[in-house]
Every structure is written in C-alpha cells, then in structure tokens.
Scaffold this active site. Sequence first.
Site, PDB file in Angstrom:
ATOM      1  N   LYS A  28       0.861  -1.191   0.000  1.00 59.49           N
ATOM      2  CA  LYS A  28       0.000   0.000   0.000  1.00 59.49           C
ATOM      3  C   LYS A  28       0.894   1.237   0.000  1.00 59.49           C
ATOM      4  CE  LYS A  28      -4.078   1.980   2.134  1.00 59.49           C
ATOM      5  NZ  LYS A  28      -3.676   3.348   1.767  1.00 59.49           N
ATOM      6  N   ARG A  33      -5.161   8.089  -4.467  1.00 58.30           N
ATOM      7  CA  ARG A  33      -5.857   7.176  -5.376  1.00 58.30           C
ATOM      8  C   ARG A  33      -6.287   7.941  -6.625  1.00 58.30           C
ATOM      9  NH1 ARG A  33      -9.098   2.699  -3.888  1.00 58.30           N
ATOM     10  NH2 ARG A  33      -9.535   1.441  -5.745  1.00 58.30           N
ATOM     11  N   ARG A 184     -17.152  -0.371  -0.524  1.00 58.69           N
ATOM     12  CA  ARG A 184     -16.115  -0.838   0.400  1.00 58.69           C
ATOM     13  C   ARG A 184     -16.377  -2.310   0.650  1.00 58.69           C
ATOM     14  NH1 ARG A 184     -12.474   1.806   3.017  1.00 58.69           N
ATOM     15  NH2 ARG A 184     -13.515   3.820   2.806  1.00 58.69           N
ATOM     16  N   LYS A 190      -7.398  -4.072   3.788  1.00 56.12           N
ATOM     17  CA  LYS A 190      -6.159  -3.310   3.938  1.00 56.12           C
ATOM     18  C   LYS A 190      -5.679  -3.377   5.383  1.00 56.12           C
ATOM     19  CE  LYS A 190      -8.673   1.077   4.425  1.00 56.12           C
ATOM     20  NZ  LYS A 190      -8.917   2.417   3.843  1.00 56.12           N
TER      21      LYS A 190
END
Length: 296
Positions: A28, A33, A184, A190
Amino acid sequence: MPNMVDPMLATLTSPEVVLIGSWLIEPKYDGERIIAVRSGDEISLWTRRNIQASYKFPEIIKALKDNIDGDDWILDGEMTVAGGFRQLLNRNVEDRFRISLLSRKNPATYNIFDIIHHEKDLLNLPIIERKGILMKVVHPNTNIAIVPFHEVEKIEEEFLYYIKQGFEGVVIKNSYSKYEPGRRSDQWLKIKKGDTVDVNIIGATKSTGSIPFGALLMEKDGKYFGKVGTGFSDQDRVDILKLLIENQEPLKIKVPPKVESEILVTSKPLLAEIKMQEMIKRSPRAPVWVRFRWND
C-alpha cells in the site's frame, strides 16, 4: 467509450485476519488514489472524490499516452512522488508554470494495480485475470509502474516486511474478486501501520444515512482536532451515541462553522485513543477509532 467509475474500496483489518481461499497481497503506497481514463486521444485523471487532476500531472498524461496499449481503457492506481504524501500535496496548485516546474523537479509515478476497462468492460472478470491483462498492456517507464503482487501466505510476516521497506501497509485481495465500483468490499482488505494518539471526544456529527452518527468530534490540548468517522462497528455507534447523550454539555472550544452546522450532539470531554498515519498541518491524517480509555 469508457466512463469514469468510482474506485472500489478496501475494508480495514488487522494482521491477525484469517483468510479462506486464494488471496493476493500487494504493498500500500503513501499517495493519492487516481482513476485514469482514456477515450480516443483524451486522457483524464480523477481523484477518489471525482475531481479532475489531469492538469496537475502532465508527465503522467504523456507517459500514459506513450506506454499503455490501446486508446480505450480505465486504470486504477496510486499517484506518488518522492518524499511521500506531504510532497504530493505540493502538486495541489493551480499555477501552470509551478506545475510544469514541479513535474520536472519532483516527477510523479502512477503505480497501477488494476485495469477495469480495455476495449471492453472488465468489471466482472476476477482480479487475477485483470492483473494478467494489465501486465500485457502496460509498459512501465520512469513515470508508470505496475504494483507488485503475489499470493499471500503468512500475512503478519509479509505485512512487517512491507512496513520495513517503507510502505504504508498492504492490501489483500481475493484472487477471484470482481471490481465493485464505489463499494467498500470485504473482498479487498487493507492493513495499515499507524501511530496512536490520545484525544478527547466532545460530540458527534449528524449522519447522512441510517447510521446513528456521522463522525466524532475531537479535541486535543484545548483545541479542535478534527473528526474521526471510521473504525466503528454498528453496535459501537449505537453505544457511543448513547454515551454522548448521557454526558451532554455545551462545547467549550471553537470549531469551524461548517462543522458547527453538522453537529448532532455535544458532550463533556471523554478520553479516547485513535490511530493515524501522520500529522498534516496540526490535524491527524486518516484517523481511525480505537477505543475509549476508561482505565487510563
């Protein structure tokens, strides 16, 4: 002609999560984004909040035009610059001359991890197949990279490895997950590093949906410290709102006018702990609820 899509979002979890089936892990990045769209000769870059960012990254527009096969595609990835998110904030300017200067002085990299359209809609393909297409049509250079990935085995060990390499955390994706725009999903997880900080909870904002409240208002050292709106279970929200109502009292600090207009309830200060990535201009970046600190 492809249309802009809202990015699919990952659910926050811990390194102790237990996975069933085949999952992929990738680092990550500490960036922003970005959805990149090409339709004919036109390439556009879109933030998570559907804001056009194309003019801020001329070096990326050129790299995409020269190094991605086809003229009808949508890519998903993370924009980064050397020095991390703080340096990326410097690109948030309107002046074209300054943008041109920054694009040469500290050029960005678009780190691509998904392709959701290429001559046709790819949303319903498993991500393992989308990754295969991505690797065929993207030709990395100094401004474009393909995010590395592999099948995950020992989550905690690999998470710690990526943290030591300087990444923000990891994202774990079900190998057969479809792309769900704007959702989501628990098919993408994550795990992030984060520092904890003590704050006082002094109220809550109204919800725009059916949940009890939108976010909690925070105070630290006698000053407004922002809002925290993630990290709660459904039951947490119910219990916390009840607690705030039981401890109601008027605010004793100033909050921004927009925040004041959103307030649902205010409370006496209640000591709590949050996680955050870092401090940006005296405010926590990406705060996540941890707990009340009743026994401290």
